[in-house]
Design a protein around this motif. Structure first.
Motif, short mmCIF file in Angstrom:
data_model
loop_
_atom_site.label_atom_id
_atom_site.label_comp_id
_atom_site.label_asym_id
_atom_site.label_seq_id
_atom_site.Cartn_x
_atom_site.Cartn_y
_atom_site.Cartn_z
N SER A 14 -50.01 -0.97 -92.18
CA SER A 14 -50.96 -1.09 -93.11
C SER A 14 -50.73 -0.40 -94.50
CB SER A 14 -52.37 -0.70 -92.19
OG SER A 14 -52.18 0.55 -91.78
N ILE A 15 -50.05 0.65 -94.31
CA ILE A 15 -49.78 1.60 -95.32
C ILE A 15 -48.66 0.69 -96.35
CG2 ILE A 15 -48.80 3.63 -96.56
CD1 ILE A 15 -51.49 4.23 -95.50
N LEU A 16 -47.61 0.08 -95.70
CA LEU A 16 -46.80 -0.55 -96.26
C LEU A 16 -47.44 -2.01 -97.29
CD1 LEU A 16 -43.81 -0.79 -93.72
CD2 LEU A 16 -43.96 0.39 -95.80
N GLY A 17 -48.36 -2.57 -96.37
CA GLY A 17 -49.13 -3.74 -96.96
C GLY A 17 -50.02 -3.38 -98.23
N GLU A 18 -50.55 -2.10 -98.17
CA GLU A 18 -51.39 -1.89 -98.97
C GLU A 18 -50.78 -1.40 -100.51
OE1 GLU A 18 -54.64 1.83 -99.95
OE2 GLU A 18 -53.46 2.09 -98.27
N ALA A 19 -49.70 -0.58 -100.26
CA ALA A 19 -48.72 -0.07 -101.35
C ALA A 19 -47.97 -1.18 -102.13
CB ALA A 19 -48.00 0.98 -101.20
N THR A 20 -47.59 -2.19 -101.15
CA THR A 20 -46.97 -3.26 -101.66
C THR A 20 -47.60 -4.17 -102.61
OG1 THR A 20 -45.23 -2.93 -99.86
CG2 THR A 20 -45.36 -5.08 -101.35
N PHE A 21 -49.01 -4.49 -101.88
CA PHE A 21 -50.04 -5.17 -102.44
C PHE A 21 -50.42 -4.83 -104.01
CE2 PHE A 21 -53.93 -7.10 -103.45
CZ PHE A 21 -53.87 -8.73 -103.01
N TYR A 122 -41.40 -4.26 -93.64
CA TYR A 122 -41.46 -4.32 -95.21
C TYR A 122 -41.36 -5.56 -95.56
CZ TYR A 122 -40.78 -3.64 -99.91
OH TYR A 122 -40.72 -3.77 -101.34
N ARG A 123 -40.20 -6.04 -95.43
CA ARG A 123 -39.78 -7.50 -95.98
C ARG A 123 -40.67 -8.50 -95.36
NH1 ARG A 123 -33.44 -6.32 -94.84
NH2 ARG A 123 -33.08 -5.69 -96.83
N ILE A 124 -41.11 -8.53 -94.23
CA ILE A 124 -42.11 -9.47 -93.54
C ILE A 124 -43.23 -9.48 -94.52
CG2 ILE A 124 -43.87 -10.15 -91.79
CD1 ILE A 124 -41.35 -9.53 -89.98
N LEU A 125 -43.93 -8.23 -94.83
CA LEU A 125 -45.16 -7.70 -95.42
C LEU A 125 -45.08 -8.39 -96.94
CD1 LEU A 125 -46.48 -4.76 -93.59
CD2 LEU A 125 -47.62 -6.90 -93.83
N ARG A 126 -43.96 -8.02 -97.45
CA ARG A 126 -43.82 -8.26 -98.91
C ARG A 126 -43.61 -9.57 -99.27
NH1 ARG A 126 -41.59 -5.33 -104.01
NH2 ARG A 126 -41.54 -6.97 -105.31
#
Length: 159
Positions: A14-21, A122-126
């Motif tokens: 969720s942190i990876l998603g938040e920061a990337t978004f 990370y790659r999936i979320l990005r």
């Protein structure tokens, strides 16, 4: 529009998603993250990965969904299906979609294998976030059923 990336521990996905978004989002769109049972700390590998990718990490922390500063408009649950992980269900009148990603925090093995699992998440979320942000958002934010269908479609995409 506020998008909540939700998982259990709020330390990796969720942190990876938040920061990337937030790194990629247009004006007027903002991501938050939370967990149903937050660990209380962001996983150091998540922070290191974001920094390597040129994404700011300042201000991100592990928090409960009870401590959100705003009510989200969209909730994206990112819990994986591995290890019988139970994904929390955010209660409230919001648009919900599931973007399952396996939790890299539970991967064991060599340093390279563990780092690879964080990079895969990370790659999936990005990829999914990029697909989300490529949608005609101004048009879809007033058409929740169509937006949900698009988010559900995106939620199974792999890079």
């Amino acid at each position: 529009m506020n998008v909540l990336f939700l998982c259990t521990g709020n330390s990796c996905r969720s942190i990876l998603g938040e920061a990337t978004f937030n790194h990629l989002a247009p004006a007027g769109w903002r991501a938050l993250s939370a967990g149903s049972k937050p660990t209380g700390q962001v996983h150091p590998r998540s922070l290191a990965l974001l920094e390597r990718e040129g994404i700011a990490t300042e201000g991100y922390y592990s928090k409960s969904w009870n401590d959100l500063p705003v009510t989200p408009d969209i909730v994206l649950s990112v819990c994986g299906n591995a290890a019988n992980e139970t994904c929390p269900a955010y209660l409230g009148p919001v648009l919900r979609s599931h973007w399952g990603v396996d939790d890299p925090a539970h991967v064991t093995g060599t340093e390279a294998e563990i780092n690879a699992s964080f990079m895969a998440a990370y790659r999936i979320l990005r990829h999914r976030i990029e697909q989300f942000l490529a949608l005609p958002l101004d048009e879809l934010k007033n058409r929740p059923a169509q937006l949900k269908a698009e988010l559900d479609r995106i939620g199974v995409l792999l890079p």
